[in-house]
Write a protein that holds these residues in place. Structure first.
Motif: not given
Lengths: 418, 418
Positions: A333, A325-328, A331, A321-323
């Motif tokens: 990523e 949250q961080q990149h949208s 994205s 979930s960090e990926t």
């Protein structure tokens, strides 16, 4: 040797249904050298039908009529054709047996009086057996014209054309050859292209016709040759294309064989025993749908995970979930992660992944409407590309599907064909 | 008050392109009370065009012509129309300025001689401004018929219709009202339905016409009323529908506002804050594709697991391999398991699952071609039904998609609307 295609039905004249039958029929006739003189769509009206038939009588050799063969009162094609050919309706045993079986098998009930009427055909007509439906096709002749009546349901029409009509037309008529070659060009506008190749166009032999088919960003050049010797036509086309090529080298992509990309991709995957899967978000399963529309897809298509809701990307695919949250969620990523996770989960050689905003409104990701990231996983690498496919929703999805197929096709070509 | 639609271009007559313009035009005309008498597709041939125009002269009030306005040699519509109306071509300043700007902005080059020809129009015609392209629309009158010529590129044609043609037609002609109401029914065949409502149909007033529009698994009944008072038509339709409803209660889904089942389903799910997911095998992701084609689907659609290869049913969904071996992969047991597993994995309220053999050849499961099991999971229960959707592949998939949507729609209606 000319044909006309007549579509009968008010649903087409009020725009409720788009007529796709005529295009299919035109292609099928063209392939066996029968040119289509015109196509008409008319109403379920007796006089309109009769006037149309007599206007085509002796003007063309073949009239193919679709629609208006249903069992209900608004369908009057059969009676009207019978009147036009001065014939009477009689019950056909073979059709009656078939209709009875079809109804009993599919609906678990005896046939009704209206079903029984489906077996009525003009006494002098030749019945064109409709294995996949209840309305039979009919072949009727009057003076120098053959009238062929077919049901309007596309797959029934197609079944009868392939199995009954085409073989009879080939046997009955001596036909010329018609050969088309289409060249696909990108990036030069229609008028500039036309000016550039004007001299070549002016010197084309009489029996070769050139047409410009422009669509956003590309122009197709279609050469159509017509004559009695296939060899002569092929040779003349080859010569003309050889003359043309050097003049359009900068924008020519290649010959357009008319085969959809998913079919070409399927052949490529099969021949190299490779497998494919999809990880779809904004395309909602459409890449999988397009791939599985090809018969035999089970030889190379493993499956798809459509992670439409963001949570599914976490819970089913296992993207941290960090990926997200961080990149949208929209994205590069996330597109790459989707491709890679599905490659592992489904054990596929190649994966196409999509995440984007198809609109009409902005989603939770705040990405602009039309933005799509396409992720590609191959046995060697994973990457993603960003696109903006504009609007509306339907176009965004279709362009993403086509682009995804194109990227993976090129990837496989590059790695396995050279 | 009648119109004809004429499409000019060989690409349609050889089946290279499907004509979608005519359907759009028919709908736009129908909406303002202008009935389309017929549609024609003809070739880029001067005599064919001239003959077609004179055959429509004074027979219809309006002829809308699309195609053949490009800058290249194969496009002859403009010259031919000019000849037909005994006019001469003159350069139009406003169009020339527009074309110059468009070319300079988009292609960063001065206009060519061919571009300049785009500004030529018949001297007496009224120019219909084409903001989105270089070929202007033209409005020409001859005796009692208006001839409207438009470019064939769909978005250019649509722009001119909406902004230039429709307002002029409304101002020029007094038109009747045409109102359509369509009822959507599921599960009863066309002929059985027709027998059941025969008496009602026979007693319909003269100005209301009934049409049956069957497609796999469903029949739409379209009532079309035409007259001078909108109020009278609306009331008569309401009365007739009230008489009809009790006779088809068991199969009536509702009034079809031109609204597909997936849109109705989307509204139902949204209004009850319910979610849905799919577990697809033989439908290859098409149910998900259809559901996500609806704008706003992210409010209720969670995702899909397309387990096309049998192994994916085991590895991703976690169906025990014994279940598959014991019952076969095409079975009610597997359909139920698929629905239930996806319900758990994707945390959805409702799930549609499909497993079957779409053909053309028998798969590993040895199930007959056309056999499909549809599994349905709801918050209260899980069940599966068996169907045989015949052939070919395309039809099997489409019928399975429609049946799946129908089953889930009825399930939700039953539990949440009564």
């Amino acid at each position: 040797m000319k044909a006309a295609i007549v579509t009968i039905g008010d649903e087409i004249l009020i725009g409720q249904i788009i007529d796709t039958n005529s295009g299919y029929l035109a292609k099928a006739l063209d392939k066996i050298g029968i040119g289509v003189h015109e196509m008409l769509s008319i109403s379920d009206d007796k006089h309109h039908i009769l006037n149309t038939l007599s206007s085509l009588q002796n003007k063309v050799e073949v009239v193919i009529i679709t629609g208006g063969l249903g069992p209900t009162k608004d369908d009057i094609t059969k009676k009207t054709l019978c009147e036009y050919t001065n014939d009477t309706l009689v019950s056909n045993d073979e059709v009656l047996t078939h209709v009875t079986q079809l109804i009993e098998t599919n609906f678990k009930r005896p046939i009704s009086a209206l079903n029984r009427e489906q077996a009525l055909v003009p006494s002098r007509c030749e019945v064109l057996f409709n294995k996949v439906g209840t309305a039979p096709g009919m072949w009727m002749e009057k003076e120098n014209t053959v009238f062929i009546s077919l049901p309007g349901v596309p797959y029934e029409m197609k079944y009868i054309i392939e199995n009954e009509v085409i073989p009879r037309l080939i046997a009955k008529y001596k036909r010329p050859y018609i050969i088309h070659k289409t060249l696909l060009t990108y990036g030069v506008g229609e008028s500039l292209l036309a000016e550039r190749i004007e001299e070549w166009e002016d010197n084309l032999p009489e029996f070769i016709k050139l047409a410009y088919l422009p669509s956003p960003g590309r122009v197709r050049l279609r050469l159509s040759a017509r004559g009695t010797s296939e060899e002569v036509l092929q040779q003349a086309l080859t010569e003309q294309i050889a003359l043309l090529k050097p003049q359009i080298e900068d924008c020519l992509v290649g010959l357009d064989e008319g085969e959809p990309l998913e079919v070409m991709l399927g052949k490529l995957l099969t021949s190299h025993q490779l497998t494919i899967a999809t990880a779809e978000s904004c395309t909602g399963g459409k890449i999988a749908t397009v791939l599985t529309a090809v018969p035999g897809a089970s030889a190379y298509f493993k499956g798809s995970i459509v992670s439409y809701a963001t949570e599914i990307k976490e819970t089913v695919l296992g993207i941290p979930s960090e990926t997200i949250q961080q990149h949208s969620v929209v994205s590069a990523e996330v597109a790459r992660e989707m491709a890679q996770k599905v490659q592992q989960l489904l054990k596929a050689d190649f994966v196409i992944a999509t995440t984007g905003n198809a609109g009409p409104s902005k989603g939770e990701a705040e990405a602009e409407v039309g933005t799509v990231f396409i992720g590609i996983a191959t046995p060697k690498k994973v990457y993603a590309e960003e696109f903006n496919f504009g609007q509306p929703r339907e176009k965004v999805v279709d362009r993403a599907v086509n682009k995804g197929l194109e990227l993976i096709y090129k990837e496989i070509l590059k790695n396995y064909e050279k």
